[in-house]
Design an enzyme around this catalytic site. Structure first.
Site, PDB file in Angstrom:
ATOM      1  N   ARG A  17      26.972 -32.018  -0.438  1.00 49.36           N
ATOM      2  CA  ARG A  17      26.188 -30.833  -0.034  1.00 49.36           C
ATOM      3  C   ARG A  17      24.881 -31.287   0.618  1.00 49.36           C
ATOM      4  NH1 ARG A  17      25.211 -30.706  -5.914  1.00 49.36           N
ATOM      5  NH2 ARG A  17      23.000 -31.224  -6.198  1.00 49.36           N
ATOM      6  N   ASP A  63      29.069 -41.787  -9.792  1.00 52.60           N
ATOM      7  CA  ASP A  63      27.655 -41.663 -10.163  1.00 52.60           C
ATOM      8  C   ASP A  63      26.988 -42.966  -9.712  1.00 52.60           C
ATOM      9  OD1 ASP A  63      25.171 -41.744 -11.359  1.00 52.60           O
ATOM     10  OD2 ASP A  63      25.862 -40.882 -13.253  1.00 52.60           O
ATOM     11  N   VAL A  64      26.123 -42.878  -8.705  1.00 50.77           N
ATOM     12  CA  VAL A  64      25.584 -44.102  -8.102  1.00 50.77           C
ATOM     13  C   VAL A  64      24.677 -44.893  -9.047  1.00 50.77           C
ATOM     14  CG1 VAL A  64      25.762 -43.304  -5.706  1.00 50.77           C
ATOM     15  CG2 VAL A  64      23.633 -42.900  -6.986  1.00 50.77           C
ATOM     16  N   ASN A  90      22.187 -41.716   0.346  1.00 49.71           N
ATOM     17  CA  ASN A  90      21.536 -40.392   0.418  1.00 49.71           C
ATOM     18  C   ASN A  90      21.417 -39.712  -0.952  1.00 49.71           C
ATOM     19  OD1 ASN A  90      21.074 -37.540   1.780  1.00 49.71           O
ATOM     20  ND2 ASN A  90      22.856 -37.344   0.449  1.00 49.71           N
ATOM     21  N   TYR A 155       9.527 -39.346  -8.465  1.00 52.15           N
ATOM     22  CA  TYR A 155      10.282 -39.237  -7.202  1.00 52.15           C
ATOM     23  C   TYR A 155       9.635 -40.097  -6.106  1.00 52.15           C
ATOM     24  CZ  TYR A 155      12.524 -36.885  -3.195  1.00 52.15           C
ATOM     25  OH  TYR A 155      13.231 -36.605  -2.056  1.00 52.15           O
ATOM     26  N   LYS A 159      11.089 -43.295  -3.962  1.00 53.80           N
ATOM     27  CA  LYS A 159      11.232 -43.271  -2.504  1.00 53.80           C
ATOM     28  C   LYS A 159      10.390 -44.373  -1.840  1.00 53.80           C
ATOM     29  CE  LYS A 159      14.193 -39.901  -2.217  1.00 53.80           C
ATOM     30  NZ  LYS A 159      15.565 -40.172  -1.772  1.00 53.80           N
ATOM     31  N   ILE A 188      13.082 -30.335   4.089  1.00 52.96           N
ATOM     32  CA  ILE A 188      14.371 -29.907   4.651  1.00 52.96           C
ATOM     33  C   ILE A 188      14.943 -28.780   3.780  1.00 52.96           C
ATOM     34  CG2 ILE A 188      16.658 -30.685   5.425  1.00 52.96           C
ATOM     35  CD1 ILE A 188      14.297 -32.189   6.806  1.00 52.96           C
TER      36      ILE A 188
HETATM   37  P1  NDP Z   1      20.900 -31.865  -2.806  1.00 51.86           P
HETATM   38  O1  NDP Z   1      20.437 -31.662  -4.201  1.00 51.86           O
HETATM   39  O2  NDP Z   1      21.194 -30.681  -1.958  1.00 51.86           O
HETATM   40  O3  NDP Z   1      22.192 -32.831  -2.823  1.00 51.86           O
HETATM   41  C1  NDP Z   1      22.177 -34.017  -3.568  1.00 51.86           C
HETATM   42  C2  NDP Z   1      23.494 -34.733  -3.414  1.00 51.86           C
HETATM   43  O4  NDP Z   1      23.425 -35.950  -4.173  1.00 51.86           O
HETATM   44  C3  NDP Z   1      24.689 -33.957  -3.955  1.00 51.86           C
HETATM   45  O5  NDP Z   1      25.822 -34.252  -3.171  1.00 51.86           O
HETATM   46  C4  NDP Z   1      24.862 -34.509  -5.363  1.00 51.86           C
HETATM   47  O6  NDP Z   1      26.199 -34.324  -5.815  1.00 51.86           O
HETATM   48  C5  NDP Z   1      24.494 -35.976  -5.126  1.00 51.86           C
HETATM   49  N1  NDP Z   1      24.029 -36.687  -6.310  1.00 51.86           N
HETATM   50  C6  NDP Z   1      22.997 -36.383  -7.139  1.00 51.86           C
HETATM   51  N2  NDP Z   1      22.908 -37.298  -8.133  1.00 51.86           N
HETATM   52  C7  NDP Z   1      23.905 -38.198  -7.917  1.00 51.86           C
HETATM   53  C8  NDP Z   1      24.352 -39.364  -8.589  1.00 51.86           C
HETATM   54  N3  NDP Z   1      23.749 -39.822  -9.705  1.00 51.86           N
HETATM   55  N4  NDP Z   1      25.401 -40.048  -8.083  1.00 51.86           N
HETATM   56  C9  NDP Z   1      26.027 -39.620  -6.971  1.00 51.86           C
HETATM   57  N5  NDP Z   1      25.658 -38.533  -6.280  1.00 51.86           N
HETATM   58  C10 NDP Z   1      24.614 -37.818  -6.766  1.00 51.86           C
HETATM   59  O7  NDP Z   1      19.776 -32.799  -2.128  1.00 51.86           O
HETATM   60  P2  NDP Z   1      19.277 -32.899  -0.598  1.00 51.86           P
HETATM   61  O8  NDP Z   1      20.426 -32.769   0.313  1.00 51.86           O
HETATM   62  O9  NDP Z   1      18.110 -32.027  -0.431  1.00 51.86           O
HETATM   63  O10 NDP Z   1      18.708 -34.399  -0.577  1.00 51.86           O
HETATM   64  C11 NDP Z   1      19.486 -35.497  -0.133  1.00 51.86           C
HETATM   65  C12 NDP Z   1      18.589 -36.713  -0.050  1.00 51.86           C
HETATM   66  O11 NDP Z   1      17.504 -36.451   0.842  1.00 51.86           O
HETATM   67  C13 NDP Z   1      17.954 -37.095  -1.390  1.00 51.86           C
HETATM   68  O12 NDP Z   1      17.874 -38.488  -1.488  1.00 51.86           O
HETATM   69  C14 NDP Z   1      16.564 -36.497  -1.295  1.00 51.86           C
HETATM   70  O13 NDP Z   1      15.641 -37.166  -2.103  1.00 51.86           O
HETATM   71  C15 NDP Z   1      16.273 -36.719   0.193  1.00 51.86           C
HETATM   72  N6  NDP Z   1      15.239 -35.848   0.727  1.00 51.86           N
HETATM   73  C16 NDP Z   1      15.374 -34.498   0.708  1.00 51.86           C
HETATM   74  C17 NDP Z   1      14.386 -33.699   1.243  1.00 51.86           C
HETATM   75  C18 NDP Z   1      14.488 -32.217   1.265  1.00 51.86           C
HETATM   76  O14 NDP Z   1      13.508 -31.580   1.703  1.00 51.86           O
HETATM   77  N7  NDP Z   1      15.590 -31.620   0.868  1.00 51.86           N
HETATM   78  C19 NDP Z   1      13.157 -34.279   1.797  1.00 51.86           C
HETATM   79  C20 NDP Z   1      13.128 -35.705   1.776  1.00 51.86           C
HETATM   80  C21 NDP Z   1      14.132 -36.458   1.258  1.00 51.86           C
HETATM   81  P3  NDP Z   1      26.575 -34.312  -7.412  1.00 51.86           P
HETATM   82  O15 NDP Z   1      25.541 -33.457  -8.073  1.00 51.86           O
HETATM   83  O16 NDP Z   1      27.974 -33.785  -7.480  1.00 51.86           O
HETATM   84  O17 NDP Z   1      26.524 -35.744  -7.845  1.00 51.86           O
END
Ligand code: NDP
Length: 247
Positions: A17, A63-64, A90, A155, A159, A188
C-alpha cells in the site's frame, strides 16, 4: 529518453500500500518484474496481482525486522525470479511521541523496521547483484531524517541512520557496479499521514512551496529514475522529493 527496466527483477518492501505500492506500479509500468513484500501476505498478493500486464509480479509475506524471514524470503524471490536486480527498502512505520513518552518497545519497533530491515534486505539481496556486477539499492528515508522533527525522535533517528547506511554501503559496493541511493519524501498523502487533523494538514500545506501534499507517484518517479540507466553515475546520494519544503 525512455526508461526500460524489462528483464530486471525488483523487490519492493512494504509494497502492499501507500508509497511502496506506487513504486511497485511504476516499476512494473517500465517493464520490471516485481516482488512485493509485506507482513500481510494477502495484501501483498493482492497488490502484486493488481500490477497486471503479465509482468509476473508476486507477493511474499516478510517482516523485514526478522532476520530469518528476510533470509528465506530473499532466497524464495531469487528462486522464483532467478535474480534480484533492484531493491527498494520502503517498509516503514511510526510510533510518534515526545522523548519522555517513547516506550522502549516503540523505539525498537521503529528502528528495527525502518533501519535494521533495510540492512537485512540489502545484506541478503546484494550478494547476487555483486556476482552479476549490476544492482540498484534505493532506500526510502524522509526529509525529517535531515531536518529532525518534534515528537519523532525514534522515526527521525531511523531515517537519519538510513542516510548514513546508504552512504557507507554505496562506497563498499561501487566497485561492483551496485549503486546505493536514498529518496527522501516530504509529506506524502498515505495512510501513515492521514492520521493528522485537517488544521495541521492546512498548516503543513502552507509550508510547502509547491502548495500541495506529495503523492506516491511523485516518490515512485524518483525511484524509477534511480533504478534506470539514466542514473548510472549516481551513488551515495539523497534525492529529496518534498515540493521544496526543506531547503
Ligand atoms: P504505509 O503505512 O501506507 O505503508 C507501509 C508499508 O510497509 C505497508 O505495505 C506495510 O505492510 C509495510 N510494513 C510495515 N511494517 C513492516 C514490516 N515490519 N515488514 C514488512 N513490511 C512492513 O506507509 P507509507 O506508504 O506512507 O510510507 C512508506 C515509506 O515512506 C516508509 O518508509 C515511510 O517512513 C516513508 N515516508 C513516508 C512519508 C509520508 O508522508 N507518507 C514521508 C517520508 C517518508 P504490512 O503492514 O502488511 O507489513
Amino acid at each position: 529518453m525512455k526508461i526500460d527496466l524489462s528483464g530486471k527483477v525488483a523487490v519492493v518492501t512494504g509494497g502492499s500500500r501507500g508509497i511502496g505500492h506506487s513504486i511497485a506500479q511504476a516499476l512494473a509500468r517500465v517493464g520490471s518484474r516485481v516482488a512485493v513484500l509485506a507482513r500481510d501476505v494477502t495484501k501483498a498478493r493482492e497488490a502484486a496481482a493488481s500490477l497486471g500486464d503479465g509482468q509476473g509480479a508476486q507477493g511474499y509475506e516478510c517482516d523485514v525486522s526478522d532476520a530469518r524471514q528476510v533470509e528465506t524470503t530473499v532466497a524464495a524471490v531469487e528462486k522464483d525470479f532467478g535474480r534480484i536486480d533492484v531493491v527498494v527498502n520502503n517498509a516503514g512505520t511510526t510510533r510518534d511521541n515526545l522523548l519522555f513518552r517513547i516506550a522502549e518497545e516503540d523505539w525498537d519497533t521503529v528502528l528495527n523496521t525502518n533501519l535494521k530491515g533495510a540492512f537485512l534486505v540489502t545484506k541478503h539481496a546484494a550478494r547476487g547483484m555483486i556476482k552479476r556486477r549490476w544492482g540498484r539499492i534505493i532506500n526510502i528515508t524522509s526529509v525529517v531524517g535531515i531536518s529532525g522533527n518534534k515528537g519523532q525522535a525514534n522515526y527521525t533517528a531511523s531515517k537519519a541512520g538510513l542516510i548514513g547506511f546508504t552512504k557507507s554501503v554505496s562506497k563498499e559496493l561501487a566497485s561492483r557496479n551496485v549503486l546505493v541511493n536514498a529518496v527522501a519524501p516530504g509529506f506524502i498523502d498515505t495512510e501513515l499521514t492521514r492520521k493528522i487533523t485537517p488544521a495541521a494538514r492546512e498548516t503543513l500545506i502552507r509550508a510547502i512551496p509547491l502548495a500541495r501534499l506529495g503523492e506516491g507517484a511523485d516518490v515512485a518517479a524518483a525511484v524509477v529514475f534511480l533504478a534506470s540507466e539514466f542514473a548510472s553515475y549516481i551513488t551515495g546520494q539523497v534525492l529529496v522529493v518534498d515540493g521544496g519544503m526543506v531547503l
